[in-house]
Design a protein around this motif. Structure first.
Motif, mmCIF file in Angstrom:
data_model
loop_
_atom_site.group_PDB
_atom_site.id
_atom_site.type_symbol
_atom_site.label_atom_id
_atom_site.label_comp_id
_atom_site.label_asym_id
_atom_site.label_seq_id
_atom_site.Cartn_x
_atom_site.Cartn_y
_atom_site.Cartn_z
ATOM 1 N N ARG A 175 -10.630 46.284 -27.240
ATOM 2 C CA ARG A 175 -11.769 45.760 -28.316
ATOM 3 C C ARG A 175 -11.743 45.173 -28.317
ATOM 4 N NH1 ARG A 175 -7.230 49.809 -31.302
ATOM 5 N NH2 ARG A 175 -7.941 51.616 -31.522
ATOM 6 N N ALA A 176 -11.006 43.903 -27.643
ATOM 7 C CA ALA A 176 -11.888 42.192 -27.608
ATOM 8 C C ALA A 176 -12.766 43.032 -26.495
ATOM 9 C CB ALA A 176 -10.152 42.054 -27.196
ATOM 10 N N ARG A 177 -12.528 43.247 -25.864
ATOM 11 C CA ARG A 177 -13.679 43.338 -23.702
ATOM 12 C C ARG A 177 -14.862 44.080 -25.062
ATOM 13 N NH1 ARG A 177 -9.031 44.383 -20.736
ATOM 14 N NH2 ARG A 177 -9.559 46.720 -21.264
ATOM 15 N N ARG A 178 -14.558 45.065 -25.342
ATOM 16 C CA ARG A 178 -16.013 45.880 -25.952
ATOM 17 C C ARG A 178 -16.548 44.322 -27.298
ATOM 18 N NH1 ARG A 178 -15.467 51.305 -28.659
ATOM 19 N NH2 ARG A 178 -14.182 50.174 -30.466
ATOM 20 N N ALA A 179 -16.052 44.319 -27.834
ATOM 21 C CA ALA A 179 -16.765 42.965 -29.097
ATOM 22 C C ALA A 179 -17.272 41.728 -28.517
ATOM 23 C CB ALA A 179 -15.202 42.379 -29.753
ATOM 24 N N VAL A 180 -16.104 41.573 -27.126
ATOM 25 C CA VAL A 180 -17.427 40.224 -25.990
ATOM 26 C C VAL A 180 -18.555 40.823 -25.340
ATOM 27 C CG1 VAL A 180 -17.472 38.834 -24.086
ATOM 28 C CG2 VAL A 180 -15.260 38.935 -25.823
ATOM 29 N N GLN A 194 -21.235 36.272 -33.754
ATOM 30 C CA GLN A 194 -20.437 35.712 -33.518
ATOM 31 C C GLN A 194 -19.131 36.108 -33.897
ATOM 32 O OE1 GLN A 194 -20.422 32.198 -32.480
ATOM 33 N NE2 GLN A 194 -18.136 31.383 -33.094
ATOM 34 N N ALA A 195 -19.401 37.082 -34.682
ATOM 35 C CA ALA A 195 -18.466 37.895 -36.113
ATOM 36 C C ALA A 195 -17.548 38.634 -34.887
ATOM 37 C CB ALA A 195 -18.951 38.894 -37.038
ATOM 38 N N TYR A 196 -17.989 39.016 -33.614
ATOM 39 C CA TYR A 196 -17.442 40.011 -33.125
ATOM 40 C C TYR A 196 -16.371 38.436 -31.943
ATOM 41 C CZ TYR A 196 -19.764 44.472 -33.444
ATOM 42 O OH TYR A 196 -20.488 45.621 -34.114
ATOM 43 N N ARG A 197 -17.214 37.202 -31.265
ATOM 44 C CA ARG A 197 -16.459 36.713 -30.633
ATOM 45 C C ARG A 197 -15.200 36.008 -31.631
ATOM 46 N NH1 ARG A 197 -21.743 35.220 -29.202
ATOM 47 N NH2 ARG A 197 -22.425 34.314 -30.231
ATOM 48 N N HIS A 198 -15.670 36.635 -32.816
ATOM 49 C CA HIS A 198 -14.155 36.036 -33.757
ATOM 50 C C HIS A 198 -12.917 37.106 -34.078
ATOM 51 C CE1 HIS A 198 -16.501 32.565 -36.296
ATOM 52 N NE2 HIS A 198 -16.110 32.581 -35.140
ATOM 53 N N TYR A 199 -13.625 38.585 -33.490
ATOM 54 C CA TYR A 199 -12.263 39.280 -33.768
ATOM 55 C C TYR A 199 -12.061 39.543 -32.430
ATOM 56 C CZ TYR A 199 -11.015 44.556 -33.077
ATOM 57 O OH TYR A 199 -10.649 44.935 -33.170
ATOM 58 N N ALA A 200 -13.201 38.898 -31.316
ATOM 59 C CA ALA A 200 -12.452 39.359 -29.888
ATOM 60 C C ALA A 200 -11.432 38.004 -29.645
ATOM 61 C CB ALA A 200 -12.862 38.576 -28.848
ATOM 62 N N ARG A 245 -11.316 44.860 -39.946
ATOM 63 C CA ARG A 245 -11.286 45.202 -41.331
ATOM 64 C C ARG A 245 -12.603 44.352 -42.074
ATOM 65 N NH1 ARG A 245 -7.439 46.400 -45.136
ATOM 66 N NH2 ARG A 245 -7.699 48.293 -44.626
ATOM 67 N N GLU A 246 -11.994 43.089 -41.771
ATOM 68 C CA GLU A 246 -13.034 41.845 -41.643
ATOM 69 C C GLU A 246 -14.439 42.103 -40.719
ATOM 70 O OE1 GLU A 246 -15.463 38.310 -43.784
ATOM 71 O OE2 GLU A 246 -14.062 39.863 -44.213
ATOM 72 N N LEU A 247 -14.075 42.716 -39.566
ATOM 73 C CA LEU A 247 -15.690 42.602 -38.953
ATOM 74 C C LEU A 247 -16.583 43.826 -39.319
ATOM 75 C CD1 LEU A 247 -17.797 42.111 -36.381
ATOM 76 C CD2 LEU A 247 -15.284 44.063 -34.731
ATOM 77 N N ASP A 248 -15.376 44.838 -39.775
ATOM 78 C CA ASP A 248 -16.177 46.051 -40.436
ATOM 79 C C ASP A 248 -16.959 45.684 -41.243
ATOM 80 O OD1 ASP A 248 -17.139 48.789 -40.301
ATOM 81 O OD2 ASP A 248 -16.160 48.658 -42.587
ATOM 82 N N ARG A 249 -16.499 44.782 -41.882
ATOM 83 C CA ARG A 249 -17.472 43.611 -43.512
ATOM 84 C C ARG A 249 -18.559 43.407 -43.002
ATOM 85 N NH1 ARG A 249 -18.195 39.715 -46.286
ATOM 86 N NH2 ARG A 249 -17.319 38.571 -44.525
ATOM 87 N N ARG A 250 -17.968 42.402 -42.411
ATOM 88 C CA ARG A 250 -19.188 41.516 -41.894
ATOM 89 C C ARG A 250 -20.575 42.350 -40.938
ATOM 90 N NH1 ARG A 250 -16.758 35.969 -39.684
ATOM 91 N NH2 ARG A 250 -14.893 35.909 -40.953
ATOM 92 N N GLY A 251 -20.495 43.443 -40.734
ATOM 93 C CA GLY A 251 -21.549 43.902 -39.755
ATOM 94 C C GLY A 251 -22.127 44.934 -40.834
ATOM 95 N N ARG A 252 -21.098 45.334 -42.038
ATOM 96 C CA ARG A 252 -22.687 46.306 -42.225
ATOM 97 C C ARG A 252 -23.160 44.795 -43.268
ATOM 98 N NH1 ARG A 252 -17.929 47.375 -46.235
ATOM 99 N NH2 ARG A 252 -16.550 47.339 -44.983
ATOM 100 N N ALA A 253 -22.279 43.750 -43.666
ATOM 101 C CA ALA A 253 -23.278 43.099 -43.977
ATOM 102 C C ALA A 253 -24.585 42.370 -43.616
ATOM 103 C CB ALA A 253 -22.908 41.710 -45.147
#
Length: 102
Positions: free
Chosen positions: A12-17, A57-63, A70-78
């Motif tokens: 998941r982290a690799r995919r986010a990166v 940047q949100a994806y990098r923070h998730y990775a 959940r926070e990545l999803d919230r930021r993505g929807r925003a």
């Protein structure tokens, strides 16, 4: 002071990166086009690109494990909501003024 060992990322982290890198490439490819736009269109397009930068940047923070899914999803929807709002507020432009963002 590190131990010299590399931290292995989960899938998941690799995919986010990879998603963050893709967004970075999109932004980098569009930046040179801003100079040919009118002031209003340039400002609007810059706002659009800034949203993509923040999403990357949100994806990098998730990775990195700094935010959860959940926070990545919230930021993505925003980000999608804001991009849609920017799309609807797009200043009128002639076809030659449009970037690949439209």
């Amino acid at each position: 002071m590190g131990t010299g060992r590399r931290h292995r990322l989960g899938w998941r982290a690799r995919r986010a990166v990879r998603a963050a890198a893709l967004l970075d490439r999109v932004v980098d490819s569009q930046l040179p086009l801003l100079t040919g736009l009118s002031e209003a269109s340039r400002r609007h397009s810059a706002d659009y690109l800034a949203e993509l930068v923040m999403l990357a940047q949100a994806y990098r923070h998730y990775a990195a494990g700094w935010i959860d899914r959940r926070e990545l999803d919230r930021r993505g929807r925003a980000a999608v909501t804001r991009l849609d709002q920017l799309r609807r507020e797009r200043p009128s432009a002639s076809p030659e003024q449009l970037t690949g963002l439209d």
